[in-house]
Design a protein around this motif. Structure first.
Motif, PDB file in Angstrom:
ATOM      1  N   GLY A  83       0.794  -1.219   0.000  1.00 16.78           N
ATOM      2  CA  GLY A  83       0.000   0.000   0.000  1.00 16.78           C
ATOM      3  C   GLY A  83       0.827   1.269   0.000  1.00 16.78           C
ATOM      4  N   MET A  84       1.947   1.260  -0.699  1.00 18.22           N
ATOM      5  CA  MET A  84       2.872   2.402  -0.688  1.00 18.22           C
ATOM      6  C   MET A  84       2.941   3.086  -2.056  1.00 18.22           C
ATOM      7  SD  MET A  84       5.877   0.477   1.472  1.00 18.22           S
ATOM      8  CE  MET A  84       7.030   1.847   1.386  1.00 18.22           C
ATOM      9  N   GLN A  85       1.853   3.021  -2.822  1.00 20.39           N
ATOM     10  CA  GLN A  85       1.881   3.609  -4.164  1.00 20.39           C
ATOM     11  C   GLN A  85       2.179   5.100  -4.143  1.00 20.39           C
ATOM     12  OE1 GLN A  85      -0.497   1.534  -2.950  1.00 20.39           O
ATOM     13  NE2 GLN A  85      -1.691   0.566  -4.590  1.00 20.39           N
ATOM     14  N   GLU A  86       1.769   5.787  -3.075  1.00 19.65           N
ATOM     15  CA  GLU A  86       1.929   7.244  -3.018  1.00 19.65           C
ATOM     16  C   GLU A  86       3.284   7.669  -2.442  1.00 19.65           C
ATOM     17  OE1 GLU A  86      -0.526   9.322  -3.977  1.00 19.65           O
ATOM     18  OE2 GLU A  86      -2.054   7.805  -4.372  1.00 19.65           O
ATOM     19  N   ARG A  87       4.090   6.713  -1.974  1.00 12.88           N
ATOM     20  CA  ARG A  87       5.285   7.068  -1.214  1.00 12.88           C
ATOM     21  C   ARG A  87       6.272   7.920  -2.003  1.00 12.88           C
ATOM     22  NH1 ARG A  87       7.182   4.634   3.325  1.00 12.88           N
ATOM     23  NH2 ARG A  87       4.929   4.528   3.726  1.00 12.88           N
ATOM     24  N   VAL A  88       6.500   7.579  -3.269  1.00 11.90           N
ATOM     25  CA  VAL A  88       7.479   8.333  -4.055  1.00 11.90           C
ATOM     26  C   VAL A  88       7.039   9.789  -4.202  1.00 11.90           C
ATOM     27  CG1 VAL A  88       8.580   8.537  -6.315  1.00 11.90           C
ATOM     28  CG2 VAL A  88       8.267   6.283  -5.284  1.00 11.90           C
ATOM     29  N   LEU A  89       5.773  10.020  -4.545  1.00 12.76           N
ATOM     30  CA  LEU A  89       5.266  11.390  -4.675  1.00 12.76           C
ATOM     31  C   LEU A  89       5.308  12.106  -3.331  1.00 12.76           C
ATOM     32  CD1 LEU A  89       3.946  13.583  -6.399  1.00 12.76           C
ATOM     33  CD2 LEU A  89       1.728  12.554  -5.884  1.00 12.76           C
ATOM     34  N   ASP A  90       4.957  11.416  -2.261  1.00 10.23           N
ATOM     35  CA  ASP A  90       4.985  12.029  -0.927  1.00 10.23           C
ATOM     36  C   ASP A  90       6.375  12.556  -0.596  1.00 10.23           C
ATOM     37  OD1 ASP A  90       2.332  11.501  -0.520  1.00 10.23           O
ATOM     38  OD2 ASP A  90       2.660   9.689   0.656  1.00 10.23           O
ATOM     39  N   LEU A  91       7.396  11.743  -0.840  1.00  7.93           N
ATOM     40  CA  LEU A  91       8.764  12.127  -0.482  1.00  7.93           C
ATOM     41  C   LEU A  91       9.255  13.308  -1.309  1.00  7.93           C
ATOM     42  CD1 LEU A  91      10.281   8.553  -0.110  1.00  7.93           C
ATOM     43  CD2 LEU A  91       9.760  10.161   1.739  1.00  7.93           C
ATOM     44  N   VAL A  92       8.942  13.299  -2.606  1.00  4.46           N
ATOM     45  CA  VAL A  92       9.395  14.402  -3.462  1.00  4.46           C
ATOM     46  C   VAL A  92       8.653  15.690  -3.104  1.00  4.46           C
ATOM     47  CG1 VAL A  92       9.455  15.246  -5.837  1.00  4.46           C
ATOM     48  CG2 VAL A  92      10.104  12.884  -5.332  1.00  4.46           C
ATOM     49  N   VAL A  93       7.342  15.610  -2.878  1.00  4.24           N
ATOM     50  CA  VAL A  93       6.576  16.793  -2.497  1.00  4.24           C
ATOM     51  C   VAL A  93       7.058  17.332  -1.154  1.00  4.24           C
ATOM     52  CG1 VAL A  93       4.290  17.549  -1.751  1.00  4.24           C
ATOM     53  CG2 VAL A  93       4.532  16.246  -3.859  1.00  4.24           C
TER      54      VAL A  93
END
Length: 554
Positions: free
Chosen positions: A118-128
């Motif tokens: 359930g970590m699909q958003e993790r990459v965007l979260d870290l960059v944002v």
């Protein structure tokens, strides 16, 4: 495979010296490393990798490579080759020049682990989050959202092709998993009928012949299902995904009773949202918007739109093609709040705006939704002419549960109801005796003159109805129109992400993988836009054809 974290020791000296000598002006990968430093640390993905087992690749590397992959439109194999071949990518990843990189299969494994945990958003979260630390994102500013259609990675099938191809896919799976069992249940005619891909141009001519062909496919499908679910059949056959799809598709597409097997037609079919569209991607659906249909998904992108900061994507939401924009407004706000980036103003088009999400956004998140609501209109005389009094012309007394019409008549019925969608409403009706002598009756109501009731109204709950009427008044002003003009810019974002990252057609099967691809594409676009902002590149101007320019100057 287990996690093999690698502490970022900075860019190796030889790599940095060679890269700066070869690329004095830098590249996207070089400038992002220099502006943001180490991105996507291994520890951020630790929960997706076990602490035991054979050491795996450092997860931060495939995360960064996945972003660059979408930024440059590369396949998995091409992206893995770039890690070995390109110095600027090694600079971004902090690798030695002789580092061999990793096998391309590591990218697919990395995506699968993100989805599994359930970590699909993790990459965007870290960059944002990292961009926010630079002061380029602010809470309570302005954001805008729009959607675009996404084509599935499967071909579009009509109903006859769908049932034929669904049965063929199940037979293909059985031919691989249990060939001896299958040969005991089919004949040579089946090979002739289902051995090649099902295409319309191979169908027999004539409606009656085609109907019989579809019914034959239905009977064959039921025979396969009966054999698979027989008591003496291996139980594991039932777990084959293609057989599970076949079982569901036959429930949706066919009737079977004492009269035989018949296709479902018209209203007997499930609605499009619940009906399979492809045997190879059970998540995809067939959607229609503005008379255009497609088999696939929709993606909703939210971006900041401040004039003194880069326009960055802050939220990505992916649905199947049948989900209307109004159904996701609340989910968009939830996602922005979870990322701790709720806007003060959220500018959207009319597709996202109904009274309920407008009130919910204001009361729950403190977000003002700016977008046009439906006009308050009423029917007019046949052939056009004088319009009847709109709903806003009626005076509503919420405490007394009464409505007074423009001519002074008082309603006789106020009934609280719930629509099939779950929305609470109030039905208000006036007496036919009051409406019959009214000179406005021909354009006010179409109720029968012999009936008991005349004009009727439908009211939303009080808070929603009052907001709706207020918005209808506001959106007529020039000030509101100027405020809303900024929404048009999100169309450019949709165009850029489609052209640059190729999300018009998904690379993957299934909604989870498709959504992850959209998140990676949005992250790639953020990196591209941040690089342009730091370099002082101006925003692109709206393109105007030569003919339109001549027309504007006339």
């Amino acid at each position: 495979m287990s996690l093999e974290p690698r502490a970022d020791q900075g860019v190796p000296e030889l790599t940095a010296r060679m890269v700066r000598a070869s690329f004095p002006k830098g590249t996207l990968a070089i400038r992002i490393r220099e502006a943001l430093g180490p991105l996507l640390a291994d520890e951020s993905f630790a929960e997706a990798f076990p602490a035991w087992g054979r050491p795996a690749i450092s997860p931060g590397a495939p995360a960064l490579v996945s972003v660059l992959q979408y930024a440059e439109g590369l396949s998995d194999r091409q992206a893995a080759d770039q890690v070995r071949a390109r110095m600027d990518w090694k600079f971004l990843l902090g690798l030695e020049l002789d580092d061999p990189g990793f096998d391309f299969s590591g990218l697919g494994d990395f995506r699968a682990r993100l989805i599994e945990h359930g970590m699909q958003e993790r990459v965007l979260d870290l960059v944002v989050e990292r961009i926010g630390e630079l002061g380029l994102l602010r809470v309570g500013g302005r954001q805008r959202t729009d959607s675009t259609h996404v084509l599935a990675a499967v071909r579009v099938l009509n109903r006859m092709e769908f049932v034929g191809e669904t049965l063929r896919a199940a037979l293909e799976a059985l031919a691989v998993a249990a060939p001896q069992w299958l040969t005991q249940h089919i004949t040579a005619e089946w090979v002739e009928r289902y051995g090649a891909r099902i295409d319309s141009y191979r169908f027999p001519k004539g409606d009656d012949v085609r109907r019989r062909w579809a019914e034959q496919v239905g009977r064959d499908g039921f025979m396969v299902l009966e054999a698979v679910f027989a008591l003496d059949a291996p139980r594991w056959l039932r777990q084959i995904p293609a057989l599970q799809v076949l079982r569901r598709a036959w429930v949706e597409q066919y009737h079977r009773d004492d009269e035989g097997v018949r296709r479902r037609e018209g209203k007997d079919l499930p609605p499009a949202r619940r009906r399979l569209s492809s045997p190879y991607d059970p998540d995809t659906r067939y959607g229609v918007k503005r008379n255009s249909g497609w088999c696939g998904y929709k993606t909703h992108l939210s971006e900041t739109c401040e004039p003194d900061a880069p326009h960055l994507i802050t939220q990505v939401l992916t649905t199947d093609a049948t989900v209307a924009d109004t159904e996701v407004t609340e989910a968009v706000h939830q996602g922005l709040a979870a990322r701790r980036l709720p806007p003060g103003e959220h500018i959207v088009d009319a597709g996202y705006v109904t009274a309920a999400p407008v009130v919910a956004a204001r009361d729950t998140y403190g977000i003002e939704v700016v977008g046009p609501v439906g006009l308050d209109t009423h029917h007019s005389e046949p052939g056009g002419g004088v319009s009847g009094p709109p709903q806003s012309a009626f005076s509503v007394d919420w405490d007394r549960r009464e409505v007074v019409c423009p001519r002074g008549s008082v309603s006789i019925i106020w009934s609280d109801q719930v629509k099939s969608s779950g929305t609470p409403i109030s039905r208000v009706q006036f007496a036919a005796a009051d409406c019959r002598p009214c000179p406005l009756r021909p354009v006010c109501t179409r109720a029968s003159e012999k009936g008991r009731y005349g004009r009727s109204l439908t009211l939303l709950p009080r808070g929603q109805q009052e907001v709706l009427e207020q918005r209808r008044r506001e959106q007529q002003s020039e000030e509101w129109k100027r405020r809303y003009d900024i929404r048009a810019g999100v169309e450019g974002t949709i165009s850029q992400v489609v052209r640059r990252t190729g999300i018009r057609r998904t690379r993957y099967l299934g909604l989870p993988k498709t959504h992850l691809g959209h998140v990676l594409a949005a992250t790639a676009l953020n990196v591209i836009r941040l690089d342009a902002w730091l370099n002082g590149s101006p925003l692109g101007r709206t393109r105007i054809s030569h003919l339109a320019a001549l027309n504007m100057s006339a």
